[in-house]
Design an enzyme around this catalytic site. Structure first.
Site, PDB file in Angstrom:
ATOM      1  N   PHE A  11      12.782 101.846  -7.727  1.00 14.53           N
ATOM      2  CA  PHE A  11      12.832 100.624  -6.909  1.00 14.53           C
ATOM      3  C   PHE A  11      12.488 100.883  -5.432  1.00 14.53           C
ATOM      4  CE2 PHE A  11      16.307  98.082  -4.550  1.00 14.53           C
ATOM      5  CZ  PHE A  11      15.424  97.080  -4.169  1.00 14.53           C
ATOM      6  N   ASP A  33       7.646 111.949  -9.794  1.00 13.40           N
ATOM      7  CA  ASP A  33       8.711 111.200 -10.487  1.00 13.40           C
ATOM      8  C   ASP A  33       8.765 111.642 -11.951  1.00 13.40           C
ATOM      9  OD1 ASP A  33      10.077 108.110  -9.848  1.00 13.40           O
ATOM     10  OD2 ASP A  33      10.122 108.929 -11.885  1.00 13.40           O
ATOM     11  N   THR A 125      23.523 107.069   0.527  1.00 17.07           N
ATOM     12  CA  THR A 125      24.131 105.745   0.300  1.00 17.07           C
ATOM     13  C   THR A 125      25.458 105.599   1.037  1.00 17.07           C
ATOM     14  OG1 THR A 125      25.245 104.455  -1.426  1.00 17.07           O
ATOM     15  CG2 THR A 125      25.029 106.771  -1.866  1.00 17.07           C
ATOM     16  N   ASP A 126      25.804 104.363   1.345  1.00 19.34           N
ATOM     17  CA  ASP A 126      27.109 104.105   1.966  1.00 19.34           C
ATOM     18  C   ASP A 126      28.263 104.446   1.018  1.00 19.34           C
ATOM     19  OD1 ASP A 126      26.822 101.969   0.164  1.00 19.34           O
ATOM     20  OD2 ASP A 126      27.079 100.396   1.678  1.00 19.34           O
ATOM     21  N   GLU A 127      27.944 104.572  -0.286  1.00 17.43           N
ATOM     22  CA  GLU A 127      29.013 104.813  -1.262  1.00 17.43           C
ATOM     23  C   GLU A 127      29.671 106.181  -1.082  1.00 17.43           C
ATOM     24  OE1 GLU A 127      28.275 103.325  -5.222  1.00 17.43           O
ATOM     25  OE2 GLU A 127      26.733 101.980  -4.481  1.00 17.43           O
ATOM     26  N   TYR A 152      28.731 108.832  -9.515  1.00 19.21           N
ATOM     27  CA  TYR A 152      27.487 108.615  -8.755  1.00 19.21           C
ATOM     28  C   TYR A 152      27.688 108.967  -7.284  1.00 19.21           C
ATOM     29  CZ  TYR A 152      24.143 106.052  -5.872  1.00 19.21           C
ATOM     30  OH  TYR A 152      23.217 105.721  -4.895  1.00 19.21           O
ATOM     31  N   ALA A 154      30.023 110.603  -5.816  1.00 17.47           N
ATOM     32  CA  ALA A 154      30.421 111.997  -5.594  1.00 17.47           C
ATOM     33  C   ALA A 154      29.202 112.917  -5.649  1.00 17.47           C
ATOM     34  CB  ALA A 154      31.450 112.425  -6.631  1.00 17.47           C
ATOM     35  N   SER A 155      28.271 112.619  -6.554  1.00 15.58           N
ATOM     36  CA  SER A 155      27.066 113.460  -6.640  1.00 15.58           C
ATOM     37  C   SER A 155      26.180 113.259  -5.418  1.00 15.58           C
ATOM     38  CB  SER A 155      26.293 113.176  -7.935  1.00 15.58           C
ATOM     39  OG  SER A 155      25.768 111.868  -7.935  1.00 15.58           O
ATOM     40  N   LYS A 156      26.129 112.038  -4.900  1.00 18.15           N
ATOM     41  CA  LYS A 156      25.327 111.794  -3.690  1.00 18.15           C
ATOM     42  C   LYS A 156      25.983 112.457  -2.475  1.00 18.15           C
ATOM     43  CE  LYS A 156      22.107 109.532  -3.295  1.00 18.15           C
ATOM     44  NZ  LYS A 156      20.667 109.874  -3.435  1.00 18.15           N
TER      45      LYS A 156
HETATM   46  P1  NAD Z   1      16.018 103.878  -9.140  1.00 17.20           P
HETATM   47  O1  NAD Z   1      16.990 104.227 -10.202  1.00 17.20           O
HETATM   48  O2  NAD Z   1      15.327 102.558  -9.187  1.00 17.20           O
HETATM   49  O3  NAD Z   1      14.867 104.984  -9.083  1.00 17.20           O
HETATM   50  C1  NAD Z   1      15.114 106.345  -9.199  1.00 17.20           C
HETATM   51  C2  NAD Z   1      13.787 107.029  -9.496  1.00 17.20           C
HETATM   52  O4  NAD Z   1      14.026 108.460  -9.550  1.00 17.20           O
HETATM   53  C3  NAD Z   1      13.164 106.633 -10.833  1.00 17.20           C
HETATM   54  O5  NAD Z   1      11.793 106.378 -10.659  1.00 17.20           O
HETATM   55  C4  NAD Z   1      13.376 107.852 -11.712  1.00 17.20           C
HETATM   56  O6  NAD Z   1      12.369 108.034 -12.689  1.00 17.20           O
HETATM   57  C5  NAD Z   1      13.343 108.969 -10.677  1.00 17.20           C
HETATM   58  N1  NAD Z   1      14.036 110.175 -11.125  1.00 17.20           N
HETATM   59  C6  NAD Z   1      15.266 110.246 -11.704  1.00 17.20           C
HETATM   60  N2  NAD Z   1      15.556 111.523 -12.005  1.00 17.20           N
HETATM   61  C7  NAD Z   1      14.501 112.267 -11.576  1.00 17.20           C
HETATM   62  C8  NAD Z   1      14.225 113.659 -11.580  1.00 17.20           C
HETATM   63  N3  NAD Z   1      15.081 114.546 -12.104  1.00 17.20           N
HETATM   64  N4  NAD Z   1      13.051 114.084 -11.057  1.00 17.20           N
HETATM   65  C9  NAD Z   1      12.171 113.199 -10.541  1.00 17.20           C
HETATM   66  N5  NAD Z   1      12.373 111.872 -10.526  1.00 17.20           N
HETATM   67  C10 NAD Z   1      13.538 111.416 -11.031  1.00 17.20           C
HETATM   68  O7  NAD Z   1      16.807 104.074  -7.797  1.00 17.20           O
HETATM   69  P2  NAD Z   1      16.672 103.318  -6.394  1.00 17.20           P
HETATM   70  O8  NAD Z   1      17.563 102.148  -6.399  1.00 17.20           O
HETATM   71  O9  NAD Z   1      15.240 103.160  -6.033  1.00 17.20           O
HETATM   72  O10 NAD Z   1      17.347 104.401  -5.445  1.00 17.20           O
HETATM   73  C11 NAD Z   1      16.561 105.407  -4.802  1.00 17.20           C
HETATM   74  C12 NAD Z   1      17.452 106.258  -3.953  1.00 17.20           C
HETATM   75  O11 NAD Z   1      18.143 105.453  -3.007  1.00 17.20           O
HETATM   76  C13 NAD Z   1      18.534 106.997  -4.744  1.00 17.20           C
HETATM   77  O12 NAD Z   1      18.668 108.287  -4.210  1.00 17.20           O
HETATM   78  C14 NAD Z   1      19.794 106.172  -4.490  1.00 17.20           C
HETATM   79  O13 NAD Z   1      20.947 106.990  -4.549  1.00 17.20           O
HETATM   80  C15 NAD Z   1      19.532 105.678  -3.086  1.00 17.20           C
HETATM   81  N6  NAD Z   1      20.196 104.410  -2.724  1.00 17.20           N
HETATM   82  C16 NAD Z   1      19.975 103.300  -3.507  1.00 17.20           C
HETATM   83  C17 NAD Z   1      20.554 102.091  -3.124  1.00 17.20           C
HETATM   84  C18 NAD Z   1      20.316 100.818  -3.910  1.00 17.20           C
HETATM   85  O14 NAD Z   1      20.914  99.796  -3.590  1.00 17.20           O
HETATM   86  N7  NAD Z   1      19.443 100.812  -4.913  1.00 17.20           N
HETATM   87  C19 NAD Z   1      21.360 102.032  -1.973  1.00 17.20           C
HETATM   88  C20 NAD Z   1      21.554 103.191  -1.219  1.00 17.20           C
HETATM   89  C21 NAD Z   1      20.937 104.369  -1.613  1.00 17.20           C
HETATM   90  P1  TYD Z   2      25.544  97.241  -8.528  1.00 19.37           P
HETATM   91  O1  TYD Z   2      24.294  96.411  -8.366  1.00 19.37           O
HETATM   92  O2  TYD Z   2      25.713  98.017  -9.776  1.00 19.37           O
HETATM   93  O3  TYD Z   2      25.606  98.182  -7.242  1.00 19.37           O
HETATM   94  P2  TYD Z   2      26.818  99.113  -6.696  1.00 19.37           P
HETATM   95  O4  TYD Z   2      27.780  99.340  -7.777  1.00 19.37           O
HETATM   96  O5  TYD Z   2      26.097 100.371  -6.339  1.00 19.37           O
HETATM   97  O6  TYD Z   2      27.380  98.411  -5.517  1.00 19.37           O
HETATM   98  O7  TYD Z   2      26.797  96.301  -8.372  1.00 19.37           O
HETATM   99  C1  TYD Z   2      26.997  95.526  -7.215  1.00 19.37           C
HETATM  100  C2  TYD Z   2      28.336  94.817  -7.351  1.00 19.37           C
HETATM  101  O8  TYD Z   2      28.250  93.877  -8.413  1.00 19.37           O
HETATM  102  C3  TYD Z   2      29.454  95.757  -7.714  1.00 19.37           C
HETATM  103  O9  TYD Z   2      30.649  95.345  -7.021  1.00 19.37           O
HETATM  104  C4  TYD Z   2      29.633  95.580  -9.204  1.00 19.37           C
HETATM  105  C5  TYD Z   2      29.222  94.138  -9.408  1.00 19.37           C
HETATM  106  N1  TYD Z   2      28.603  93.832 -10.714  1.00 19.37           N
HETATM  107  C6  TYD Z   2      29.059  92.760 -11.481  1.00 19.37           C
HETATM  108  O10 TYD Z   2      30.014  92.064 -11.091  1.00 19.37           O
HETATM  109  N2  TYD Z   2      28.442  92.490 -12.669  1.00 19.37           N
HETATM  110  C7  TYD Z   2      27.409  93.242 -13.141  1.00 19.37           C
HETATM  111  O11 TYD Z   2      26.894  92.969 -14.264  1.00 19.37           O
HETATM  112  C8  TYD Z   2      26.941  94.340 -12.336  1.00 19.37           C
HETATM  113  C9  TYD Z   2      25.798  95.200 -12.810  1.00 19.37           C
HETATM  114  C10 TYD Z   2      27.555  94.578 -11.117  1.00 19.37           C
END
Ligand code: NAD
Ligand code: TYD
Length: 334
Positions: A11, A33, A125-127, A152, A154-156
């Site tokens: 994403f 990827d 991430t803020d998490e 999740y 904890a790994s980040k």
């Molecule tokens: P996503 O799950 O949409 O995409 C992750 C991508 O990483 C995928 O294309 C997957 O194929 C690839 N991938 C997974 N394992 C891999 C590996 N071993 N080697 C190479 N590629 C691999 O995730 P996203 O939402 O785009 O998040 C991207 C980054 O941003 C992550 O590090 C996530 O922790 C961080 N992040 C996401 C959010 C959010 O709201 N989505 C918020 C804060 C931080």
């Molecule tokens: P999510 O998009 O999984 O992101 P994160 O857990 O990283 O914040 O979830 C966002 C919020 O929405 C979270 O408080 C969990 C809640 N949620 C639901 O209530 N229903 C759902 O089906 C999902 C996937 C998340």
């Protein structure tokens, strides 16, 4: 300049690649990827054949694949988006989160040292800060202690500590950004916003965990990409930057907003069992990024949500291919 974007078929990574190609057309951008369930090769197809773009299928945990990539490309920077990213999956299968998010980051850091890469940027991430009480106005700053709740987060957090250790111990030029919940185009329909849109359009019920009062701090993905670009070019090595738009919304209010935009009955909302260890509230203070690099969010939540809904309405074939599984086989290229 050559930039490797790991996780570039996911994403935020794919949005960042589109952002780079638009704003720095002369840069060479290499997406690396592993194409897990979350990686979608079709998303990047508009760039196939474009000068200065290459896709490489490979795993960040594979030191030989990473070494070969850095030998071939001699990049100026690596931006690491590659991760397992969904909290619910981390509760079911924590092991793959440990492997990809921690060992994968360690593999990239070692390769950066060996090849003398001028900048490694870690997408975090803020998490990692844990959660905040619902009834407070406290914000996470970059100095908030790490207090991760889920496998999740904890790994980040572990990955962030490794990145900082490589700066302190070896002087590797690193930066880290920690953002809130992203939303926008190309988000896999397992996360709250795209899941609810897709379920709404398919006539299904909308499952809200617990009482729906949990709060997330939402960031439009293009604002995030602009922040990463700024940090990559102007950030100070060794520093952490929070990226947040001060858009705190309760889950239930967000889902009600979606019902309104899509003109569907709120009676479709169903409260379901809560997530284990569900974080209550996230809220970020991004003052450092604003003060040091001049970043401010441009897209407020109501505008961004409308744009996101419009995108999912116009790109049904993109998410239909995910629901049917066709996105795994539709692309025959490398
Ligand atoms: P996503 O799950 O949409 O995409 C992750 C991508 O990483 C995928 O294309 C997957 O194929 C690839 N991938 C997974 N394992 C891999 C590996 N071993 N080697 C190479 N590629 C691999 O995730 P996203 O939402 O785009 O998040 C991207 C980054 O941003 C992550 O590090 C996530 O922790 C961080 N992040 C996401 C959010 C959010 O709201 N989505 C918020 C804060 C931080
Ligand atoms: P999510 O998009 O999984 O992101 P994160 O857990 O990283 O914040 O979830 C966002 C919020 O929405 C979270 O408080 C969990 C809640 N949620 C639901 O209530 N229903 C759902 O089906 C999902 C996937 C998340």
């Amino acid at each position: 300049m050559t930039i490797i974007v790991t996780g570039g078929a996911g994403f935020i990574g794919s949005n960042f690649i589109f952002y780079l190609k638009k704003n720095h057309p002369d840069y060479r951008v290499v997406a690396f990827d592993a194409l897990t369930y979350a990686g979608n090769r079709m998303t990047l197809m508009p760039l196939d054949g474009c000068e200065g773009f290459r896709f490489v299928c490979g795993d960040i945990c594979d030191p030989y694949a990473v070494d070969r990539l850095l030998n071939e490309e001699k990049p100026d920077a690596i931006v690491n988006f590659a991760a397992e990213s969904h909290v619910d999956r981390s509760i079911d299968t924590p092991d793959v989160f440990v492997k990809t998010n921690i060992l994968g980051t360690a593999t990239l850091l070692d390769a950066c040292l060996k090849h003398g890469i001028a900048r490694f940027h870690q997408i975090s991430t803020d998490e990692v800060y844990g959660d905040l009480p619902l009834d407070s106005s406290t914000l996470f700053t970059e100095d908030t202690p790490l207090r991760a709740s889920s496998p999740y987060s904890a790994s980040k957090a572990s990955a962030d500590l490794l990145v900082q250790a490589y700066y302190r111990t070896y002087g590797l030029p690193v930066t880290i950004s920690r953002s809130g919940n992203n939303y926008g185009a190309y988000q896999f329909p397992e996360k709250l916003i795209p899941l609810m849109i897709v379920k709404a359009l398919k006539g299904e019920t909308l499952p809200v965990y617990g009482d729906g009062k949990n709060v997330r701090d939402w960031l439009y993905v293009e604002d995030h990409c602009r922040a990463i670009d700024l940090i990559l070019h102007h950030g100070t090595p060794g520093e952490i930057y929070n990226v947040g738009a001060h858009q705190e919304i309760r889950n239930i209010d967000l889902v009600r907003m979606l019902c309104q935009i899509l003109a569907i009955d709120e009676a479709r909302i169903t409260f379901v069992a809560d997530r284990k260890g569900h974080d209550l509230r996230y809220a970020l203070d991004a003052a450092k990024l604003t003060a040091q690099l001049g970043w401010k969010p441009k897209t407020m939540f109501d505008t961004g949500l409308q744009k996101t809904v419009d995108w999912y309405l116009r790109h049904r074939s993109w998410w239909d291919a995910i629901l049917t599984g066709a996105y795994r086989t539709a692309y025959e290229g490398g």
